[in-house]
Write an enzyme that holds these catalytic residues in place. Structure first.
Site, PDB file in Angstrom:
ATOM      1  CD  GLU A   1      -2.934  -1.268   2.235  1.00 20.11           C
ATOM      2  OE1 GLU A   1      -2.398  -1.493   3.339  1.00 20.11           O
ATOM      3  OE2 GLU A   1      -4.159  -1.170   2.093  1.00 20.11           O
TER       4      GLU A   1
ATOM      5  CD  GLU B   1      -3.768  -6.370   3.813  1.00 17.53           C
ATOM      6  OE1 GLU B   1      -3.793  -7.062   2.768  1.00 17.53           O
ATOM      7  OE2 GLU B   1      -3.094  -5.348   3.928  1.00 17.53           O
TER       8      GLU B   1
HETATM    9  C1  HXC Z   1       5.466  -8.549  12.463  1.00 15.54           C
HETATM   10  C2  HXC Z   1       6.590 -10.035  11.139  1.00 15.54           C
HETATM   11  C3  HXC Z   1       5.787  -9.681  10.016  1.00 15.54           C
HETATM   12  C4  HXC Z   1       4.776  -8.681  10.215  1.00 15.54           C
HETATM   13  C5  HXC Z   1       7.187 -11.198   9.402  1.00 15.54           C
HETATM   14  N1  HXC Z   1       7.439 -10.964  10.699  1.00 15.54           N
HETATM   15  N2  HXC Z   1       6.189 -10.419   8.969  1.00 15.54           N
HETATM   16  N3  HXC Z   1       6.416  -9.470  12.351  1.00 15.54           N
HETATM   17  N4  HXC Z   1       4.654  -8.150  11.453  1.00 15.54           N
HETATM   18  N5  HXC Z   1       3.990  -8.271   9.226  1.00 15.54           N
HETATM   19  C6  HXC Z   1       8.423 -11.622  11.568  1.00 15.54           C
HETATM   20  C7  HXC Z   1       8.015 -13.050  11.892  1.00 15.54           C
HETATM   21  O1  HXC Z   1       7.096 -13.057  12.966  1.00 15.54           O
HETATM   22  C8  HXC Z   1       9.332 -13.666  12.276  1.00 15.54           C
HETATM   23  O2  HXC Z   1       9.654 -13.293  13.589  1.00 15.54           O
HETATM   24  C9  HXC Z   1      10.312 -12.951  11.339  1.00 15.54           C
HETATM   25  O3  HXC Z   1       9.660 -11.764  10.875  1.00 15.54           O
HETATM   26  C10 HXC Z   1      10.679 -13.795  10.143  1.00 15.54           C
HETATM   27  O4  HXC Z   1       9.470 -14.254   9.553  1.00 15.54           O
HETATM   28  P1  HXC Z   1       9.339 -15.742   8.988  1.00 15.54           P
HETATM   29  O5  HXC Z   1       7.896 -15.981   8.739  1.00 15.54           O
HETATM   30  O6  HXC Z   1      10.044 -16.714   9.872  1.00 15.54           O
HETATM   31  O7  HXC Z   1      10.167 -15.645   7.616  1.00 15.54           O
HETATM   32  P2  HXC Z   1       9.811 -16.232   6.191  1.00 15.54           P
HETATM   33  O8  HXC Z   1       9.457 -17.682   6.280  1.00 15.54           O
HETATM   34  O9  HXC Z   1      10.935 -15.837   5.297  1.00 15.54           O
HETATM   35  O10 HXC Z   1       8.464 -15.473   5.734  1.00 15.54           O
HETATM   36  C11 HXC Z   1       8.475 -14.086   5.601  1.00 15.54           C
HETATM   37  C12 HXC Z   1       7.047 -13.560   5.356  1.00 15.54           C
HETATM   38  C13 HXC Z   1       6.090 -14.067   6.456  1.00 15.54           C
HETATM   39  C14 HXC Z   1       6.529 -14.063   3.983  1.00 15.54           C
HETATM   40  C15 HXC Z   1       7.126 -12.029   5.320  1.00 15.54           C
HETATM   41  O11 HXC Z   1       6.683 -13.770   7.734  1.00 15.54           O
HETATM   42  C16 HXC Z   1       4.736 -13.461   6.408  1.00 15.54           C
HETATM   43  O12 HXC Z   1       3.884 -13.887   5.617  1.00 15.54           O
HETATM   44  N6  HXC Z   1       4.492 -12.452   7.261  1.00 15.54           N
HETATM   45  C17 HXC Z   1       3.194 -11.856   7.385  1.00 15.54           C
HETATM   46  C18 HXC Z   1       2.982 -10.817   6.301  1.00 15.54           C
HETATM   47  C19 HXC Z   1       1.593 -10.235   6.329  1.00 15.54           C
HETATM   48  O13 HXC Z   1       0.581 -10.917   6.526  1.00 15.54           O
HETATM   49  N7  HXC Z   1       1.520  -8.903   6.143  1.00 15.54           N
HETATM   50  C20 HXC Z   1       0.267  -8.169   6.112  1.00 15.54           C
HETATM   51  C21 HXC Z   1      -0.009  -7.605   7.495  1.00 15.54           C
HETATM   52  S1  HXC Z   1      -1.577  -6.835   7.570  1.00 15.54           S
HETATM   53  P3  HXC Z   1      10.265 -14.359  14.645  1.00 15.54           P
HETATM   54  O14 HXC Z   1      10.394 -13.577  15.914  1.00 15.54           O
HETATM   55  O15 HXC Z   1       9.311 -15.492  14.703  1.00 15.54           O
HETATM   56  O16 HXC Z   1      11.585 -14.746  14.024  1.00 15.54           O
HETATM   57  C22 HXC Z   1      -1.339  -5.311   6.942  1.00 15.54           C
HETATM   58  C23 HXC Z   1      -2.538  -4.415   7.044  1.00 15.54           C
HETATM   59  C24 HXC Z   1      -2.187  -2.969   6.787  1.00 15.54           C
HETATM   60  O17 HXC Z   1      -0.325  -4.975   6.450  1.00 15.54           O
HETATM   61  C25 HXC Z   1      -3.274  -2.030   7.242  1.00 15.54           C
HETATM   62  C26 HXC Z   1      -3.378  -1.914   8.716  1.00 15.54           C
HETATM   63  C27 HXC Z   1      -4.184  -0.813   9.213  1.00 15.54           C
END
Ligand code: HXC
Length: 251
Positions: free
Chosen positions: A115, A135
């Protein structure tokens, strides 16, 4: 200067870097507020004629909003409401800046990361970049303009395919969709290309100023009428509630 987000001034241009390696450069409320403050600095400095956004490291641009924060039991609807409102304001500021902006996308570009990138005038990426608005997989909806800006950029069909299926696409597909305009072999090549683009843009005449605003009908009309206000207020209402239920579902 905060260690997690910082502005570096170069020769004629500047770069804002998100640097939260443990969270894949995810954005929390504090970072969004700090970006707001950095935008004040950028706007007050006539020497900055182009602004770039990037993530630190080689793995992630911005992995979206901080899921740990949003899913915490203490996270209240009022916190969600504030985060959504603050992000909406900051992202509009980025879109309406009067200097050209570049998203230098060095890896995961998810949720609120995509975004933010969509508010920039240019999006260029390295081959390892991955794009999604995931999301729906979290039981929430894109809250910082994704449902509005993605269809504008790639068309309604492809946008719904990505949003309703939480579909993740590769850099080459993003190029084919017109979501990015360049794909570089790796992150060092991307950074070199992004710098060359910033230098080039900074050297050009400033045609995005108020005087020339009407040259950009998309920016002009959105700014004047705030056309998306209806869609935005609905998004905020729905998302405030949905985010507040995240910890119930996760727990
Ligand atoms: C907090 C996050 C994170 C996030 C990853 N991490 N994404 N922490 N917020 N969005 C952290 C993980 O918890 C993990 O911490 C570390 O980063 C490494 O992540 P892994 O999953 O182990 O790595 P990998 O397998 O390489 O995968 C990476 C990834 C995956 C594809 C980015 O982590 C993932 O899908 N993350 C979620 C992304 C997501 O859903 N984003 C949208 C959020 S909602 P630890 O401590 O366990 O090592 C949004 C809404 C916006 O953005 C509007 C809001 C108002």
């Amino acid at each position: 200067m905060s260690a997690e987000v910082y502005l570096e001034k170069k020769n004629g241009w500047a770069v804002i870097t998100i640097d939260r390696p443990k969270q894949m450069n995810a954005l929390n409320t504090d970072i969004v507020e700090k970006i707001d403050g950095l935008l004040d600095q950028v706007e007050d400095d006539p020497e900055i004629r182009c602004l770039m956004f990037t993530g630190a490291g080689e793995k992630s641009f911005i992995a979206g909003a901080d899921i740990g924060m949003m899913g915490a039991p203490c996270y209240q609807p009022k916190d969600a409401h504030y985060l959504i409102t603050c992000g909406y304001k900051v992202y509009n500021r980025i879109e309406w800046l009067k200097i050209p902006t570049i998203a230098c996308i060095n890896g995961y570009c998810l949720g609120g990361g995509l975004e933010l990138a969509m508010c920039c005038d240019f999006r260029i990426a390295s081959k390892n970049a991955r794009f999604a608005l995931p999301e729906i997989a979290l039981g929430i909806i894109p809250g910082w303009g994704g449902t509005i800006r993605l269809p504008r950029i790639i068309g309604e069909g492809r946008a719904k395919d990505m949003i309703l299926r939480a579909k993740r696409i590769h850099a080459e597909t993003a190029l084919q969709y017109g979501l990015v305009t360049e794909v570089y072999e790796d992150v060092p090549a991307l950074r070199a290309g992004a710098e060359a683009l910033a230098v080039e843009l900074a050297s050009k005449a400033p045609i995005m100023t108020e005087k020339h605003w009407s040259v950009w009908p998309d920016k002009a009309s959105r700014r004047r009428w705030n056309l998306d206000i209806w869609c935005w207020s609905g998004t905020r209402r729905a998302l405030t509630w949905l985010v507040s239920t995240m910890h119930c579902r996760n727990g």
